[in-house]
Design a protein around this motif. Structure first.
Motif, PDB file in Angstrom:
ATOM      1  N   VAL A   3     -48.658 -11.019  25.445  1.00 19.67           N
ATOM      2  CA  VAL A   3     -48.398  -9.915  24.472  1.00 19.67           C
ATOM      3  C   VAL A   3     -46.617 -10.254  24.104  1.00 19.67           C
ATOM      4  O   VAL A   3     -46.017 -10.185  25.341  1.00 19.67           O
ATOM      5  N   THR A   4     -46.881 -11.370  23.160  1.00 12.76           N
ATOM      6  CA  THR A   4     -45.446 -11.794  22.917  1.00 12.76           C
ATOM      7  C   THR A   4     -44.833 -10.484  22.096  1.00 12.76           C
ATOM      8  O   THR A   4     -44.675 -10.096  21.533  1.00 12.76           O
ATOM      9  N   SER A   5     -43.200 -11.098  21.977  1.00 14.90           N
ATOM     10  CA  SER A   5     -42.306 -10.205  21.042  1.00 14.90           C
ATOM     11  C   SER A   5     -42.153 -10.411  19.237  1.00 14.90           C
ATOM     12  O   SER A   5     -42.313  -9.332  19.082  1.00 14.90           O
ATOM     13  N   ALA A   6     -43.107 -11.393  19.091  1.00 16.32           N
ATOM     14  CA  ALA A   6     -43.410 -11.379  17.490  1.00 16.32           C
ATOM     15  C   ALA A   6     -44.499 -10.210  17.441  1.00 16.32           C
ATOM     16  O   ALA A   6     -44.976  -9.646  16.378  1.00 16.32           O
ATOM     17  N   SER A   7     -45.989 -10.095  18.729  1.00 13.62           N
ATOM     18  CA  SER A   7     -46.619  -9.114  18.132  1.00 13.62           C
ATOM     19  C   SER A   7     -46.901  -7.840  18.264  1.00 13.62           C
ATOM     20  O   SER A   7     -46.768  -6.909  17.767  1.00 13.62           O
ATOM     21  N   MET A   8     -45.342  -7.622  19.159  1.00 12.36           N
ATOM     22  CA  MET A   8     -45.071  -6.431  19.219  1.00 12.36           C
ATOM     23  C   MET A   8     -43.767  -5.619  17.624  1.00 12.36           C
ATOM     24  O   MET A   8     -44.224  -4.656  17.505  1.00 12.36           O
ATOM     25  N   VAL A   9     -43.289  -6.584  17.278  1.00 13.33           N
ATOM     26  CA  VAL A   9     -42.348  -6.046  16.404  1.00 13.33           C
ATOM     27  C   VAL A   9     -43.781  -6.399  15.042  1.00 13.33           C
ATOM     28  O   VAL A   9     -43.306  -5.202  13.994  1.00 13.33           O
ATOM     29  N   ALA A  10     -44.825  -7.187  15.081  1.00 17.93           N
ATOM     30  CA  ALA A  10     -45.500  -6.928  14.191  1.00 17.93           C
ATOM     31  C   ALA A  10     -46.224  -5.234  14.413  1.00 17.93           C
ATOM     32  O   ALA A  10     -46.721  -4.959  12.897  1.00 17.93           O
ATOM     33  N   ALA A  11     -46.540  -4.745  15.242  1.00 19.90           N
ATOM     34  CA  ALA A  11     -47.383  -4.039  15.854  1.00 19.90           C
ATOM     35  C   ALA A  11     -45.691  -2.529  15.306  1.00 19.90           C
ATOM     36  O   ALA A  11     -46.752  -2.364  14.716  1.00 19.90           O
ATOM     37  N   ALA A  12     -44.704  -2.787  15.700  1.00 21.51           N
ATOM     38  CA  ALA A  12     -44.257  -1.900  15.102  1.00 21.51           C
ATOM     39  C   ALA A  12     -43.614  -1.256  14.379  1.00 21.51           C
ATOM     40  O   ALA A  12     -44.228  -0.536  13.577  1.00 21.51           O
ATOM     41  N   ALA A  13     -43.828  -2.343  12.889  1.00 23.81           N
ATOM     42  CA  ALA A  13     -44.214  -2.789  11.765  1.00 23.81           C
ATOM     43  C   ALA A  13     -45.141  -2.098  11.086  1.00 23.81           C
ATOM     44  O   ALA A  13     -44.897  -1.111   9.821  1.00 23.81           O
TER      45      ALA A  13
END
Length: 64
Positions: A3-13
């Motif tokens: 899990v990358t930080s970009a995918s976490m940001v996309a999921a949160a958005a």
């Protein structure tokens, strides 16, 4: 699966977008009535009258 930080940001958005669209509280809010005017114009007129009287007084003093 990493899990990358970009995918976490996309999921949160995506979660925030879904919550904003489906939230009933977001649709229930409405703007309140506009506030009443702070001045009805009489104080502005009185201020202009004082300035004009002061100018007339100064001009009268200078002429005499």
């Amino acid at each position: 699966m990493e899990v990358t930080s970009a995918s976490m940001v996309a999921a949160a958005a995506m979660l925030a977008l879904i919550f904003a669209v489906c939230s009933p509280a977001a649709m229930a809010q409405s703007a309140g009535p506009a506030p009443a005017p702070a001045s009805d114009g009489t104080s502005i007129d009185q201020g202009i009258a004082y300035v004009l009287m002061l100018v007339a007084l100064v001009l009268t003093y200078i002429i005499h």
